[in-house]
Structures are given as C-alpha cells and as structure tokens.
Design an enzyme around this catalytic site. Structure first.
Site, PDB file in Angstrom:
ATOM      1  N   ASP A 140       0.390  -1.190   0.287  1.00 12.56           N
ATOM      2  CA  ASP A 140      -0.154  -0.234   0.320  1.00 12.56           C
ATOM      3  C   ASP A 140       0.982   1.398  -0.117  1.00 12.56           C
ATOM      4  O   ASP A 140       0.473   2.214  -0.982  1.00 12.56           O
ATOM      5  CB  ASP A 140      -1.436  -0.305   0.913  1.00 12.56           C
ATOM      6  N   GLY A 168      -5.321   2.295   0.506  1.00 13.53           N
ATOM      7  CA  GLY A 168      -4.987   2.036  -0.474  1.00 13.53           C
ATOM      8  C   GLY A 168      -5.091   0.730  -1.262  1.00 13.53           C
ATOM      9  O   GLY A 168      -6.078   0.770  -2.435  1.00 13.53           O
ATOM     10  N   ASP A 169      -5.511  -0.259  -0.144  1.00 15.52           N
ATOM     11  CA  ASP A 169      -5.917  -1.552  -0.940  1.00 15.52           C
ATOM     12  C   ASP A 169      -7.312  -1.513  -0.586  1.00 15.52           C
ATOM     13  O   ASP A 169      -7.303  -2.133  -0.730  1.00 15.52           O
ATOM     14  CB  ASP A 169      -4.941  -1.702   0.849  1.00 15.52           C
ATOM     15  N   ILE A 170      -7.789  -1.003   0.482  1.00 17.21           N
ATOM     16  CA  ILE A 170      -8.971  -1.544  -0.019  1.00 17.21           C
ATOM     17  C   ILE A 170      -9.979  -0.775  -0.664  1.00 17.21           C
ATOM     18  O   ILE A 170     -10.732  -1.466  -1.323  1.00 17.21           O
ATOM     19  CB  ILE A 170      -9.616  -0.916   2.054  1.00 17.21           C
TER      20      ILE A 170
END
Lengths: 404, 403
Positions: A140, A168-170
């Site tokens: 991320d 960022g990941d989610i």
C-alpha cells in the site's frame, strides 16, 4: 424470483492474498457470489497477522469471510490442472501476485482465456501489469509514495506521515469489485470475457481530486505541497485545537457566510481578500487567528462542534479515535461495526460492508474458511474426483489442510 | 449483438454535486452511459473551486466530463415534472444531497419507485440516510473525522494532519459506481430496481484493515494511535531521510534478512531483539536507527533506492504531484489523462483506474456548460415545444450560462 443477494450464482476463483484482492472477493462473497480461495500450503501471509488466537488470525477472518478454501501446491502440475479445470467452471478469476507470477503457474491471461474464453480475469497489483516499475515488490505505502499521496500527507517541510490504515489496499479492492461487476454486466449483455488490470497506483493517483488539475491549469504556479493541518489550496479548511482536543472545520461554500457571522467579522463579506476560497487561502492566517480566538471562548470541543454545526450550519467535526468511533451512537444505530462469530476466535469486530442494497438489507451470515477446508468438497462435487484420486493428491502433498 | 460500450443504452439522471456523486457518474459516463446532470440555477458549487478561467472551473471539468447538463430550479413543480418525466425512462438516479433534500423536491425513493419500479437509485451522503448524525452537513474530512481516520494521521504527540486529497469522496464515488453496476446486473437477471444507501463515513471506516479488529480482539490492550512517519506495529516500515530526499522502506518477513545483509548488519539476524516481526516491532527504534545510519552512509537517495530495489526490498521515493506526473512509469501507463475543454484547452487530470482489455481507450469527452443541454433534452427527449421552453426560461425554471 428469489436470490439471496445480487451476485448469487456468480462463481469466482480467487488466488489473492493480504488485503487488496481479498477485500475485493470479500465484497463479492458478501453480495452472494461463490468464492473459492486458493492458498499455498503454508497459508497466505495474512494468516500470520495479529491478533492470533489458537493459530487463527483475526486479521485473516476480517478479509476472508464467506469464501471456500482450497489449499494446494500451485508449483505442481497436478495443482495447476485442478485450477484449470476449475477455471472452466467459473465466471471470474482474481489474483494479486507481483506481475509475472501467474505466468509461472501457467495461469496468466493468455493461458486462462484459452481454458475459458468467457472468463473475466482481474489482476490487482501495486504498480500495474506493465511499465518500468511494474515488477517491484509492492505494498500500500509503496503505491502511496509513487502516486504522490504520501507526499501530500504531513506537516509542511517535515516528514510525510503514514496513515494508520491501508486505505489504498481496501479502496483498490473496491475498484476491482466495480470493474468486475461492470465486466459481468457487459458479459450478460452479450460481450465476452476480458482482462482487468487494476493497480493501487492508479487508484491512489485518482484521489487527487484537485492537485493534478490545479498544478496543470495554473501552468505550474500552484505547486501541491503537504500543509499539515490546513488545506493546500482552499480556506478555511483545517484542523484546530479547542482546549486539549482537535476538531476540523470546513467552510468553503455558502457556509463561509455563516462562519463569518459567528466570528463577528461581517466586514469580510465584501472584502476582496476573502472573495473566494482560493484568495481566502492566501489570507488564511488572518482567518485562523479569528477562529482560534473564538475557540478559546468555548468550553470544550463538543460545545464548539455543537455551536458550529447545530446553531450555525458550519461543517465541523471532532477528531474521534477508533474506539470512540466504534462506540458512537450513530455507528451503533447504523450497524457500521459488524460482529462476526468465528468458529475458533469467537466474536471479532470488523468494519461492515459499506455497500447497502434496499433489496438485501440484512448482511449474509458468513464464516472465514480454515486452510484447505473445502478441498474434498470442491474436488468431489465440482470436478467429480474420486475418493482415491483425492487421497493420492493428499499423500503426494499437492493438497493439504489445517484448522487455522 | 455485442454492445458498443459497457453501458450502451444506460440512462442516468444525476442530481449530484462536488466530488463523490460526480465521480461516480463520471465513471458511468466513461464506460458509455448517457448521463444527464441536473444542476441548480446557480450551478454545482464545485464550479466555484479553482482553477478558474473566464468563469470556467477546471475542478468542475475534471469531475464532470462526459455528461449532459441541465440547469433547473428544483423547488418549482414544473422542474420536478421534467425530472419525473426523465426518470420514467431512466435506469439510474444518483444524488448526494443531505438526507431529506430529495424528499423536499418530491424525488425521494418512495416517490421515484412508483414512477419507475425498475429504477436503481443511489444516495451518497456523508453519514447515511438514517442515524443521529445523518442530517449534519458533510464533507470528506468530516467523514474522516467520524470514521477515526484523521486521528490515525500524524505524530503521536502532536495534532493530527490530513492528506491533501479527498480520497474519501473519490473512493466513495467508486463504491457507489460498483453498487450501482451490481444492482444493474441483478436487474438484468430478473431482479427489480432498488435503493442504495452509501455513505463516506462507513466507506472510510472500512479502510481500517487492521485497527478495529486489533482493538476488539486484543480486548482493548492495543489502542490504535497515529504513529507519525513510521508504522504503529511493524518495523522497519516507514519514511526515512536520505540526504534531502524522503524514502519509504518496508521489510517484513524474508525481506528483513535481505535488508540486514544489504546494510552489512548480519549481526542483527542473530540478535534475539530482532528475531521476528513482533520483536522488531517492540524494538523499532533500534531497527529504524540501523536503517537511517545505513542511508546516511550511502548519502545518495537514487543510489540507496537502486540498491534496495535491486535487492527486492519494498521501497519508494516520496514523490510530489508534479514528479508523479513526469515519472516514466506514469507516462508508460498513461495515468495522466489530457482533456480538451472548450474554454481551458488542454487540461490534465487523473485517468480512471478501471482498465478493461475489451475497452482500452478513454473516450474523448468534455464537461457541459451550465444548462448546455436544456433545449436539446426538453425538445428531443421530452417533446417540449419552443414556446414551452421559452416560458420555462422566462419564469426562471431553467437557465444557462457559459461557465
């Protein structure tokens, strides 16, 4: 017609790990899709992240509810054959390895689309499937660094600050979900299968709702720079202190007039130095002094927010900690915190899915799988493997399972 | 027949303003939907935001390319009738007013579903359609405050800081887009229309990929707290300085072994204080100091980064927005999209992050002027006569402006 949720009947083969890919397939499982997660023998990395109880990771539970689990060795020919047979039966394939890894497993888009031309394959990566940076190991914060997000977070002139969560990941998982349902819709409308290339870098870069355009449109005169507690380009928009606590005030639209009245500075309303949010930003020190002066007359942050919001309709909010959010009456009433009852862990609280459909107001009851929990069920029921064949795959180490 | 674009024939009536709703409908337009944006007579307030040229906001252009625009006074029954007539034949309605406003305009879900039972209506708000906070005025940063996001940004003993970009708004727009398309998919397979209730606070709260679970599952022993430029739990995972340049370095698991060797600190590999992730987290000051000393010894950030990246240790330079726009990788992937606006000329904005192999190109699109398509829609879609349209204009129900 009854369906338990909007994606019931959609089948997904999921090679993803950690957060971005698993969040995408979690959203799909929560919308009723059948997700088969394929994991390596040692289990995916998220199974080692805290909190761990009896070998079971609360972190893994959060991101893998509602999926079936197939634990096999992707480096073996037999393991790859099983996957190819499953690819023939699914609508969607998802993975978030570093670009190139799926090819090593004979499961890149070229191979997958040969096995099933109607399949939708979504590859999620940090930096995208091609380009000079694409093969770098990605997390991320790497995406945040290369997208200019970290550069915009923190005190002016000081170290950039990390956000204490993987947004960022989610959110890339949610973008991938959006792309996949689009491709599914296209498919039922008569289009074929296709490949989706979703990168954290692209998603994070798209969050510059203002910076890219302002830099370009000002001919480089306005350079976006992190500015700590105050917005870079518009005012008043920033964090303020009231006694020992912090609050945020956003008064950039019509609310500017309300704030000016509250501060007793109606003279600013026809002062050209405060005519619009951009010029107000050039004179923001003067505004902030008045806001701070007013805050010093208020008893505490709760009272300040009440006066601003309730009495004057000026957008403002207290800065809540994560535990305070979890206890807040609003979150309680909306059920934003979801309690999952795990078979090993017991109750785990996690953020609930933010996608709410009026036709399916109840969240599905879903369990996170054990490693290899559905090996036999999938091979027997979906691929028609005999008991002997399954046993042989177990003894040769292609398949394995563990109650974690 | 294979559709020409993914949302060929999908009609969207868009009552949204600022960023979250417009981002959602922009994505729908980018994938081929026909979007009619309804603005108040004064225009979407985003038209006030910088940069401006001849009254035209580049901010507005970024978030509204590909839409047709009508400008209506929604308080007037004539305007509401126009909207109802358009909605009868539409697939999707998107709005991001404060809860209650659509009802005042006779355009809440209860009303609209009687007009068009197959409609997918998506309401995007800061706090959701119900609950004690629902009617508060909301912006991205307000949602971030109530979601426990801002509290997690900044140095532990100092004021929180915020990221100078509205990731809450933009990503909420994407969530709304995904929910709408899922609902369209459901409808195509025989399901009815429905109402979607999405809110920034809840979307932002879902970004806690660890904190909520960690706090609860540790029975409150672990309280999530902002930790400045390094990660709260893991080490090394943070921002370091090399000469005048900031670098992000992260080394978990096997990457730690590689990093220790790269730094010439094999001694740390046999030291019990750095034996595993938990131990390194507990001794993160010593770990971070070792990384910083090594960076100081190299002195050149480009060289340090090359050494780290060649060893496949996750690392990156902290880039400014202009540096991102100029980066060879960004260019290779066409991440910056150049719009051509009738007032601005060329204008650079971020490209949509959704990349489809069947539709690799971003369409050529412009953003509408205020009320630009009033006449076209009223006469061609709804069959209003020239006199009727003139009457609506003179009564101030509709207007148009070259901004």
């Amino acid at each position: 017609m009854t369906r338990k949720h909007v994606l019931e009947g959609v089948r997904v083969l999921d090679f993803s790990h950690f957060v971005a890919g698993p969040h995408c397939t979690r959203l799909m499982a929560e919308a009723g899709a059948e997700v088969i997660k394929v994991e390596a023998q040692i289990g995916e990395a998220a199974r080692h992240l805290p909190v761990i109880k009896d070998g079971r990771s609360g972190y893994f539970i959060q991101h893998n509810r509602g999926k079936k689990n197939l634990c096999l060795d992707l480096r073996t020919k037999e393991g790859q054959e099983i996957c190819h047979e499953l690819i023939k039966t699914v609508d969607v394939v998802i993975e978030n390895f570093t670009p190139g890894v799926m090819k090593k497993f004979n499961m890149d888009w070229e191979a997958v689309s040969k096995v099933n031309p109607d399949v939708i394959m979504c590859s999620i990566s940090c930096l995208g499937q091609e380009g000079p940076l694409s093969k770098l190991p990605g997390f991320d914060y790497i995406g945040q660094a290369y997208s200019g997000v970290l550069g915009m977070t923190g005190e002016a002139g000081g170290y950039p600050a990390l956000s204490g969560m993987a947004f960022g990941d989610i959110s890339t998982g949610a973008h991938a979900y959006g792309a996949i349902v689009t491709a599914l819709y296209h498919k039922v409308m008569g289009g074929g299968g296709q490949f989706l290339d979703i990168a954290l870098l692209d998603c994070l870069f798209s969050y510059h709702e203002m910076n890219v355009q302002v830099f370009d449109a000002s001919g480089g005169a306005q350079v976006p720079q992190r500015s700590g507690h105050q917005h870079a380009f518009v005012a008043p928009l920033g964090l303020f202190k009231c006694k020992e606590d912090y609050l945020i005030i956003v008064a950039i639209g019509a609310q500017w007039n309300n704030l000016v009245k509250l501060l007793g500075r109606e003279d600013w309303l026809d002062d050209p130095r405060f005519a619009n949010p951009l010029v107000r930003n050039e004179n923001r020190d003067e505004i902030n002094v008045e806001i701070e002066r007013w805050l010093s007359t208020v008893s505490d942050v709760t009272e300040a927010v009440r006066i601003l919001v309730q009495d004057n309709h000026v957008p403002a909010a207290p800065i809540l900690s994560v535990p305070e959010v979890m206890e807040h009456p609003h979150m309680q009433q909306r059920g934003i915190v979801q309690t999952v009852n795990d078979r090993v862990f017991g109750d785990v609280k996690i953020p609930g899915t933010p996608l709410r459909y009026s036709q399916y107001p109840e969240r599905l009851e879903l369990q996170a799988p054990f490693l290899g929990e559905h090996n036999e069920e999938i091979l027997r029921d979906q691929l028609g493997y005999s008991a002997e064949k399954i046993e042989a795959l177990k003894t040769s180490g292609v398949l394995s399972e563990k109650n974690i | 027949m294979v559709p020409q674009s993914m949302f060929d024939g999908i009609k969207v009536i868009d009552f949204s303003h600022f960023v979250a709703g417009p981002h959602c409908t922009k994505m729908l337009a980018e994938h081929g939907a026909e979007v009619i944006k309804i603005e108040p007579l004064s225009g979407d307030p985003a038209r006030m935001l910088p940069m401006h040229k001849e009254g035209r906001s580049a901010f507005y252009v970024q978030h509204n390319v590909g839409k047709k625009t009508m400008s209506l006074d929604l308080a007037r029954p004539e305007a509401q009738k126009i909207c109802h007539d358009l909605i009868k034949d539409a697939d999707v309605v998107v709005e991001n007013f404060s809860p209650g406003v659509m009802k005042r305009h006779n355009m809440d879900w209860e009303t609209l579903k009687t007009i068009n039972p197959n409609l997918v209506m998506c309401s995007i708000s800061c706090f959701g359609q119900d609950g004690p906070l629902s009617t508060l005025p909301g912006y991205d940063y307000i949602g971030q405050s109530y979601a426990g996001i801002l509290d997690m940004n900044g140095e532990p003993d100092r004021a929180p800081v915020f990221a100078d970009l509205t990731f809450g708004d933009v990503s909420s727009g994407t969530h709304a887009y995904a929910a709408i398309v899922a609902a369209l998919f459901h409808r195509f397979r025989g399901g009815p229309g429905q109402h979607l209730d999405l809110c920034l606070q809840e979307i932002l709260f879902s970004y806690h990929e660890m904190n909520v679970q960690l706090y609860h599952a540790s029975a409150g022993a672990f309280v999530p707290k902002r930790s400045g430029s390094s990660h709260g739990v893991a080490a090394p995972a943070g921002i370091f300085k090399c000469n005048e340049r900031y670098l992000f370095v992260l080394a978990l698991g096997a990457q730690w072994d590689k990093l220790a060797k790269t730094m010439g600190r094999e001694d740390m590999l046999s030291d019990p204080r750095f034996a595993d992730l938990a131990a390194r987290g507990a001794n993160k000051e010593a770990v971070n100091k070792a990384v910083q000393s090594w960076l100081d010894s190299i002195g050149d950030p480009d060289e340090a980064l090359k050494i780290l990246q060649d060893a496949r240790i996750p690392s990156a330079p902290i880039l400014s927005v202009p540096e991102v726009m100029e980066h060879p990788h960004t260019k290779a992937r066409n991440m910056v999209r150049t719009l051509v606006d009738p007032v601005w000329g060329e204008l650079k904005v971020p490209r949509t992050p959704l990349r489809f192999s069947a539709f690799p190109d971003t369409p050529e699109q412009t953003a509408g002027f205020l009320g630009e398509h009033n006449h076209e829609i009223l006469s061609e879609v709804l069959g209003y006569s020239a006199q009727q349209i003139a009457a609506l204009e003179s009564e101030g129900v509709i207007n148009a402006k070259h901004i």
